[in-house]
Design an enzyme around this catalytic site. Structure first.
Site, PDB file in Angstrom:
ATOM      1  N   LYS A 214       0.833  -1.207   0.000  1.00 32.06           N
ATOM      2  CA  LYS A 214       0.000   0.000   0.000  1.00 32.06           C
ATOM      3  C   LYS A 214       0.867   1.256   0.000  1.00 32.06           C
ATOM      4  CE  LYS A 214      -3.699   0.075   2.559  1.00 32.06           C
ATOM      5  NZ  LYS A 214      -4.624   0.170   3.709  1.00 32.06           N
ATOM      6  N   GLU A 220      10.260  -5.828   3.920  1.00 32.31           N
ATOM      7  CA  GLU A 220      10.490  -7.133   3.295  1.00 32.31           C
ATOM      8  C   GLU A 220      10.024  -7.136   1.839  1.00 32.31           C
ATOM      9  OE1 GLU A 220       9.076  -7.986   7.606  1.00 32.31           O
ATOM     10  OE2 GLU A 220       8.596  -6.580   5.994  1.00 32.31           O
ATOM     11  N   GLY A 274      -5.078  -5.193   5.714  1.00 29.94           N
ATOM     12  CA  GLY A 274      -4.263  -6.132   4.942  1.00 29.94           C
ATOM     13  C   GLY A 274      -4.820  -7.529   4.899  1.00 29.94           C
ATOM     14  N   ARG A 275      -5.226  -8.046   6.054  1.00 36.80           N
ATOM     15  CA  ARG A 275      -5.712  -9.431   6.117  1.00 36.80           C
ATOM     16  C   ARG A 275      -7.115  -9.575   5.534  1.00 36.80           C
ATOM     17  NH1 ARG A 275      -5.150  -6.927  10.762  1.00 36.80           N
ATOM     18  NH2 ARG A 275      -6.845  -6.711  12.267  1.00 36.80           N
ATOM     19  N   GLU A 361      -4.499 -12.194  14.278  1.00 37.89           N
ATOM     20  CA  GLU A 361      -4.091 -10.795  14.178  1.00 37.89           C
ATOM     21  C   GLU A 361      -5.255  -9.872  14.504  1.00 37.89           C
ATOM     22  OE1 GLU A 361      -0.836  -9.372  11.367  1.00 37.89           O
ATOM     23  OE2 GLU A 361      -2.616  -8.562  10.376  1.00 37.89           O
ATOM     24  N   HIS A 392      -3.356 -38.115  10.786  1.00 32.94           N
ATOM     25  CA  HIS A 392      -2.108 -38.836  11.040  1.00 32.94           C
ATOM     26  C   HIS A 392      -1.027 -37.904  11.574  1.00 32.94           C
ATOM     27  CE1 HIS A 392      -3.400 -42.656   9.157  1.00 32.94           C
ATOM     28  NE2 HIS A 392      -4.178 -41.844   8.448  1.00 32.94           N
ATOM     29  N   LYS A 517       9.111  -5.250  14.470  1.00 36.83           N
ATOM     30  CA  LYS A 517       9.630  -4.635  13.241  1.00 36.83           C
ATOM     31  C   LYS A 517      10.491  -3.417  13.560  1.00 36.83           C
ATOM     32  CE  LYS A 517       5.739  -4.122  10.894  1.00 36.83           C
ATOM     33  NZ  LYS A 517       4.833  -3.859   9.757  1.00 36.83           N
TER      34      LYS A 517
END
Length: 574
Positions: A214, A220, A274-275, A361, A392, A517
């Site tokens: 954005k 990153e 964001g999510r 979050e 399993h 961060k």
């Protein structure tokens, strides 16, 4: 808004639910499941999706008390405020309008007095045009070749949501047909290994990079973007960026400085978290490039269907509301800290990781929306794996260890049906046999008397006993198409919002991700000074200083062995 103290815990409904726990603790699911009227009341359906929550440790009275809690916490008003564009994300002074991203073109959703739907459709139309031109070979790479491979660069919500939808779509026959000869890859981790995996087998001449940020400043993402730019320009030259890189961003100034024509930037808005952004250009652009815009629009329509249901359906048959109230009951009253998300479809293998971020979050908060410390826990520890793989792996703990409520997600029609001659059932039927059996196994368990009646030796009876009474719910979808994938996404998005609305927290900020961060920036500065000027590492506690020096000295030895010089000399030369 209600605060935690003098708010939810002091409501009559909360107190009644607390008292009600003792009543529920005396009941076992194997008895509750024998009550047909109760079970019928706990099976709901909307737009082809069936929800069965009869295996919850709850009675009809429990839900009446939960509905009363929702009323006292003004849940309907909070839902209306979200759809109405109010700034319910109070800590960031923003509306929460991801529902506008999939609203019909003729809808009216106001934000600060302005209908945002036309803006959304302007971007959707732009993405439709661009994706069509790329897919049809009208937009070519720098050497005149079609761009058949897309690398989407993003992290967190800019990665997990689109990856979930991509993984769910790729084996759907209609989507697979339109994606033939194309590849969609995601580069999220700043670890160079992720770049190595992503770039393997790619050609610069046929690759289009979509940078999702954005602000165009996410550390990153922008390092990975520069890595991809270097990869492209090293072979095709600097001018190739204009043909091989586009952006999903609102910072047109930085987009231009990066080398991308601002005309090739696709917008989204501050009211999109964001999510919650997979229905924006963040997800729509790469997915449309891979599967065609029509399939992605079908996905948006599925989500919109649930949006409408969530907004207007009575709570007694409102799927997201019911699911949210179930989670509040399990977390706040039965003391269950975790939830397993168990899709019986390999195509949904990335569903749990996306919901993990979406949920944890959003609702992993320690204070109410007005900043008051909470006297109760919020959020759930979400994890999951597709059945039968999960069976399993971690089902041992779920069956005989901790009490972990489970979400079983099943599909009636497989994307890839397979029938083998001579087998009693099809492959998908075998999968779904486990879907039905596991929920009952958790509910009923197996008693010592039943084991002894089967001839199990007394020495093994304790090890083979199952207490049962372990809650689960089942969602059954008719198929797994772009439409139902959109429905599933929206059900969970709104479920999580309901939990936050009831708990009185802000589900739409994420300050908890910021501290680490910011501290990483301090470490980054020290690393740079050490490598460029040989400056001593300082300003950290003893443990961090010791480990950081060990890391840097180890890197120095690697540089010395490779180059015969100190790192700063290599940096100056390169």
């Amino acid at each position: 808004m209600s605060s935690a103290r003098g708010g939810i815990v002091d409501t009559k409904a909360w107190q009644e639910l607390k008292s009600h726990v003792g009543e529920i603790s005396k009941l076992h699911l194997k008895d509750l499941l024998g009550d047909k009227a109760r079970c019928e009341s706990m099976m709901k359906e909307y737009d082809g999706i069936a929800l069965d929550f009869s295996r919850q440790r709850a009675t009809q009275d429990t839900f009446q008390k939960l509905f009363q809690l929702a009323k006292e916490m003004k849940l309907k008003d909070k839902i209306d405020r979200m759809f109405g564009g109010d700034h319910i994300n109070s800590t960031e002074d923003r509306p929460v309008l991801h529902v506008a991203l999939r609203a019909p073109r003729e809808a009216l959703i106001a934000c600060d007095g302005k209908n945002v739907v036309p803006e959304v459709w302007e971007v959707l139309d732009k993405m439709k045009d661009f994706s069509n031109r790329v897919r049809e070979g009208q937009w070519l790479g720098a050497t005149g070749k079609p761009l058949t491979d897309v690398v989407a660069i993003g992290i967190g919500g800019s990665f997990l949501g689109p990856l979930f939808v991509h993984t769910a779509m790729q084996t759907e026959p209609g989507c697979a047909r339109l994606a033939k000869g194309r590849r969609l890859l995601f580069l999220s981790n700043v670890d160079p290994i992720d770049a190595a995996f992503t770039l393997k087998g790619l050609s610069q001449e046929t690759t289009l990079v979509v940078i999702v940020s954005k602000t165009f400043t996410t550390v990153e993402t922008m390092l990975n973007a520069r890595t991809m730019r270097t990869w492209i320009t090293s072979t095709l030259g600097p001018a190739a960026v204009a043909k091989h890189m586009v952006a999903v961003s609102t910072n047109l100034k930085l987009v231009k400085e990066f080398g991308i024509d601002p005309a090739n930037a696709f917008a989204f808005w501050d009211w999109v978290g964001g999510r919650y952004s997979v229905c924006s250009a963040v997800g729509v652009l790469p997915l449309a490039l891979q599967y065609g815009f029509a399939n992605v629009n079908e996905f948006l329509e599925g989500a919109s269907s649930i949006d409408s249901h969530f907004r207007v359906a009575p709570f007694e048959r409102n799927l997201p509301v019911l699911l949210g109230l179930i989670s509040v009951w399990n977390v706040s009253f039965l003391g269950c800290p975790a939830r397993a998300i168990l899709p019986y479809s390999q195509a949904l293998q990335k569903f749990a990781p996306h919901i993990q971020q979406l949920s944890m979050e959003s609702n992993g908060k320690g204070v109410s929306i007005d900043g008051t410390p909470l006297p109760y826990d919020t959020g759930e520890i979400d994890f999951g794996e597709p059945g039968t793989n999960g069976q399993h792996s971690f089902y041992q703990l779920i069956h005989q260890g901790r009490i972990i409520p489970c979400d079983f997600v099943g599909i009636i029609k497989s994307q890839q049906p397979m029938y083998l001659s001579g087998e009693p059932v099809s492959n998908h039927d075998e999968l779904m046999c486990n879907f039905f059996a596991q929920a009952d196994a958790l509910a009923y368990g197996k008693t010592p008397d039943e084991l002894r009646a089967e001839g199990v030796p007394d020495s093994l009876v304790p090890h083979k006993s199952f207490t049962g009474n372990r809650p689960s719910l089942s969602l059954l979808l008719p198929n797994l198409t772009p439409y139902t994938i959109g429905q599933l996404l929206a059900i969970y998005e709104h479920r999580i919002a309901v939990q936050g609305f009831i708990w009185g927290i802000n589900s739409f900020d994420q300050w908890g991700v910021e501290l680490g961060k910011s501290l990483a920036g301090k470490v980054r500065n020290q690393m740079h000074l050490w490598r460029t000027k040989g400056k001593v590492v300082e300003g950290f506690n003893y443990s961090t200083t010791t480990l950081l020096n060990r890391y840097l000295k180890g890197k120095a030895q690697i540089y010395s062995a490779s180059y015969g010089v100190f790192p700063s000399e290599v940096i100056r030369k390169n």
